[in-house]
Scaffold this motif. Structure first.
Motif, PDB file in Angstrom:
ATOM      1  N   ARG A 167      -5.662  -2.834  -6.902  1.00 49.38           N
ATOM      2  CA  ARG A 167      -4.789  -3.097  -5.749  1.00 49.38           C
ATOM      3  C   ARG A 167      -5.368  -2.460  -4.484  1.00 49.38           C
ATOM      4  NH1 ARG A 167      -0.675  -6.569  -4.229  1.00 49.38           N
ATOM      5  NH2 ARG A 167      -0.328  -5.813  -2.137  1.00 49.38           N
ATOM      6  N   GLY A 168      -5.957  -1.270  -4.618  1.00 54.08           N
ATOM      7  CA  GLY A 168      -6.586  -0.610  -3.472  1.00 54.08           C
ATOM      8  C   GLY A 168      -7.738  -1.424  -2.918  1.00 54.08           C
ATOM      9  N   LYS A 169      -8.561  -1.994  -3.806  1.00 58.24           N
ATOM     10  CA  LYS A 169      -9.668  -2.851  -3.360  1.00 58.24           C
ATOM     11  C   LYS A 169      -9.121  -4.072  -2.632  1.00 58.24           C
ATOM     12  CE  LYS A 169     -13.174  -2.097  -6.909  1.00 58.24           C
ATOM     13  NZ  LYS A 169     -13.861  -2.753  -8.023  1.00 58.24           N
ATOM     14  N   PHE A 170      -8.108  -4.695  -3.227  1.00 60.69           N
ATOM     15  CA  PHE A 170      -7.508  -5.884  -2.632  1.00 60.69           C
ATOM     16  C   PHE A 170      -6.959  -5.568  -1.243  1.00 60.69           C
ATOM     17  CE2 PHE A 170      -3.782  -8.696  -2.038  1.00 60.69           C
ATOM     18  CZ  PHE A 170      -4.423  -9.924  -2.104  1.00 60.69           C
ATOM     19  N   ASP A 171      -6.212  -4.476  -1.136  1.00 60.40           N
ATOM     20  CA  ASP A 171      -5.627  -4.090   0.150  1.00 60.40           C
ATOM     21  C   ASP A 171      -6.698  -3.786   1.191  1.00 60.40           C
ATOM     22  OD1 ASP A 171      -3.133  -4.407  -0.976  1.00 60.40           O
ATOM     23  OD2 ASP A 171      -2.750  -2.251  -1.210  1.00 60.40           O
ATOM     24  N   SER A 172      -7.772  -3.112   0.776  1.00 56.86           N
ATOM     25  CA  SER A 172      -8.831  -2.796   1.743  1.00 56.86           C
ATOM     26  C   SER A 172      -9.539  -4.066   2.214  1.00 56.86           C
ATOM     27  CB  SER A 172      -9.829  -1.792   1.162  1.00 56.86           C
ATOM     28  OG  SER A 172     -10.499  -2.335   0.054  1.00 56.86           O
ATOM     29  N   ASN A 173      -9.672  -5.065   1.328  1.00 57.60           N
ATOM     30  CA  ASN A 173     -10.270  -6.336   1.747  1.00 57.60           C
ATOM     31  C   ASN A 173      -9.382  -7.059   2.755  1.00 57.60           C
ATOM     32  OD1 ASN A 173     -12.638  -6.136   0.266  1.00 57.60           O
ATOM     33  ND2 ASN A 173     -11.718  -7.076  -1.544  1.00 57.60           N
ATOM     34  N   ILE A 174      -8.082  -7.000   2.539  1.00 56.09           N
ATOM     35  CA  ILE A 174      -7.161  -7.634   3.488  1.00 56.09           C
ATOM     36  C   ILE A 174      -7.234  -6.933   4.845  1.00 56.09           C
ATOM     37  CG2 ILE A 174      -4.696  -7.940   4.018  1.00 56.09           C
ATOM     38  CD1 ILE A 174      -4.289  -8.628   1.097  1.00 56.09           C
ATOM     39  N   ILE A 175      -7.259  -5.612   4.822  1.00 56.76           N
ATOM     40  CA  ILE A 175      -7.353  -4.858   6.075  1.00 56.76           C
ATOM     41  C   ILE A 175      -8.646  -5.204   6.803  1.00 56.76           C
ATOM     42  CG2 ILE A 175      -7.624  -2.526   7.031  1.00 56.76           C
ATOM     43  CD1 ILE A 175      -5.687  -1.619   4.758  1.00 56.76           C
ATOM     44  N   ARG A 176      -9.725  -5.275   6.053  1.00 58.65           N
ATOM     45  CA  ARG A 176     -11.012  -5.607   6.684  1.00 58.65           C
ATOM     46  C   ARG A 176     -10.982  -7.020   7.251  1.00 58.65           C
ATOM     47  NH1 ARG A 176     -17.074  -5.846   4.442  1.00 58.65           N
ATOM     48  NH2 ARG A 176     -18.014  -5.665   6.484  1.00 58.65           N
ATOM     49  N   ALA A 177     -10.432  -7.970   6.483  1.00 59.85           N
ATOM     50  CA  ALA A 177     -10.349  -9.351   6.962  1.00 59.85           C
ATOM     51  C   ALA A 177      -9.482  -9.432   8.212  1.00 59.85           C
ATOM     52  CB  ALA A 177      -9.796 -10.261   5.875  1.00 59.85           C
ATOM     53  N   ALA A 178      -8.378  -8.708   8.217  1.00 58.90           N
ATOM     54  CA  ALA A 178      -7.487  -8.720   9.378  1.00 58.90           C
ATOM     55  C   ALA A 178      -8.161  -8.104  10.592  1.00 58.90           C
ATOM     56  CB  ALA A 178      -6.203  -7.963   9.051  1.00 58.90           C
TER      57      ALA A 178
END
Length: 196
Positions: A167-178
């Protein structure tokens, strides 16, 4: 033993001198009682795999611990266990082997059981309550955790940690994409996430 064996708190039945003996899993609710007994045996087994010779050595060196553990993990009285060890040491060694195998989640564990104690600058350390709270945060109830086998408890902790890392990886990818996307690109990214 497999995950379903652990999660369902299954036991096995073995024949000991012609009688059925149930070998049960150790549970969390009485960890404070069985852990000091079992840890002596586990620490002795770290150097080698179980064999009849190792079993005989355990009985010789740590007899009180061995008999208490077998009594906790079976439906056999202490006196009967003592009689068995005296009359047929090989049969008793096989019983002990099954106790260790059924509770392999504890006896084959590389690290000490329970929370990893880490002292921080403020003197805060992790406790069993932290481990329980961690599982509660993932939907388990206190009463259910206490009734878990040790193997199920460790399995659920590992699964929760794995989920948290994922979940941490997923969230960090979303933050980076945003952070890197323009408005149209981010809206497209959100639409893709909604489809899955």
């Amino acid at each position: 033993m497999n995950d379903f064996f652990l999660a369902n708190n299954r036991s096995i039945k073995i024949k000991v001198l012609g009688n059925d003996v149930e070998v049960k899993q150790l549970q969390i609710f009485n960890f404070d009682i069985w852990s000091p007994i079992a840890s002596v045996i586990r620490d002795s087994l770290k150097q080698s795999d179980y064999s009849d010779l190792i079993g005989a050595g355990l009985v010789k060196d740590y007899g009180a611990h061995v008999f208490q553990l077998c009594s906790m993990c079976t439906d056999t009285e202490m006196e009967s266990l003592l009689d068995l060890a005296e009359s047929d040491p090989l049969e008793f060694s096989h019983l002990l082997k099954h106790v260790i195998e059924v509770n392999g989640a504890y006896f084959k564990e590389d690290v000490k059981p329970g929370p990893k104690i880490r002292k921080k600058k403020g003197g805060v350390e992790q406790t069993w309550f932290d481990s329980f709270q961690y599982l509660i945060a993932y939907g388990h109830r206190h009463e259910d955790i206490l009734q878990m086998t040790y193997g199920a408890f460790v399995g659920y902790l590992k699964a929760a940690e794995k989920y948290q890392r994922s979940r941490g990886k997923f969230d960090s990818n979303i933050i980076r994409a945003a952070h890197h996307a323009d408005k149209k690109g981010f809206l497209t990214f959100q639409d893709e996430l909604s489809k899955h």
